[in-house]
Design a protein around this motif. Structure first.
Motif: not given
Length: 273
Positions: A9, A14, A39, A89, A91, A110, A123-124, A127-128
């Motif tokens: 991102d 990242s 997004e 977005k 996942y 993260s 957190s993202n 979700k992944v």
């Protein structure tokens, strides 16, 4: 190991993930797919409204420009990199992409999540992890020259962990790394004596056709036991199975894997059960 997907991102976290993936790529001659997820509103893309079309084209072109700028890193020299822009977005798209390209690993950075944010949003990385059937490597901060020579693999030695154990064993071979397997014993309804624990472990290893040595480590919670054991043996990473629970099941039952992803300070690798 031939292909790795890296999620970005454009944040500092990242970039840490990208650098870690590059370290693996150079060591194992791996191709990187660097993915940025927009997004965009799903209602906009099929719209025939000229303004919406212009906005969409602008955002996609801007994302492409930013991604190309992001990839102008000296440490990427000599590494095969394919930039990818995803419109949404979503996942689950990452896992679909991993399957399409036969990728061995997804890498992402993260900061973790805590408190109310962790309970309600997550957190993202969570979700992944929930959506990925391939292993996910979560980088928790700046790692100088990532080299996973020794990682902890923790599980409860129930039969549903067998596929994750086998994937972790194969992953250790890919990395030429030592896998230190641990059972976390906690003072609650799941407590086992050493005798009972080793009976359970030996039964599991017999089904896995493995002679792997296993350590029993006592702590107040599974999550904290995994993290503490990893710190004790100076592990380069923690590896764990995860059910990838979703929805109301996740809210009430949680996932030790996702908790460790949120709270560990060293890289975490998850293997979907």
């Amino acid at each position: 190991m031939k292909k790795i997907i890296v999620l970005t991102d454009f944040s500092e976290q990242s970039e840490y993930a990208l650098k870690a993936a590059v370290d693996l790529a150079k060591k194992h001659d791996v191709e990187l797919f660097v993915v940025h997820m927009l997004e965009l509103n799903q209602a906009i893309l099929p719209s025939t409204d000229g303004i919406y079309i212009e906005q969409t084209v602008f955002m996609v072109k801007l994302a492409e420009k930013n991604l190309n700028e992001f990839l102008k890193k000296p440490y990427l020299d000599g590494v095969k990199v394919t930039p990818v822009i995803k419109h949404y977005k979503v996942y689950s798209e990452l896992d679909a992409m991993a399957k399409e390209h036969d990728a061995d690993l997804i890498v992402m950075g993260s900061n973790g999540a805590s408190g109310f944010e962790e309970l309600v949003i997550g957190s993202n990385a969570e979700k992944v992890v929930r959506n990925a059937t391939v292993p996910v490597l979560v980088i928790k901060g700046k790692v100088e020259n990532l080299n996973i020579e020794r990682f902890v693999f923790a599980c409860d030695f129930n039969d549903d962990n067998l596929p994750a154990f086998q994937k972790a064993s194969e992953f250790a071979k890919l990395l030429k790394a030592s896998m230190e397997v641990v059972y976390i014993n906690t003072p609650n309804d799941d407590f086992l004596s050493n005798r009972d624990a080793y009976q359970k472990i030996n039964k599991f290893l017999s089904k896995a056709n493995s002679a792997q040595q296993v350590e029993i480590y006592n702590d107040y919670s599974v999550e904290q036991g995994i993290i503490n054991y990893g710190n004790t043996i100076l592990a380069d990473a923690i590896a764990i199975p995860t059910h990838g629970r979703k929805g109301i099941s996740h809210f009430f039952n949680g996932s030790v894997g996702e908790d460790v992803v949120n709270h560990a300070r060293i890289p975490v690798i998850t293997f979907k059960i």
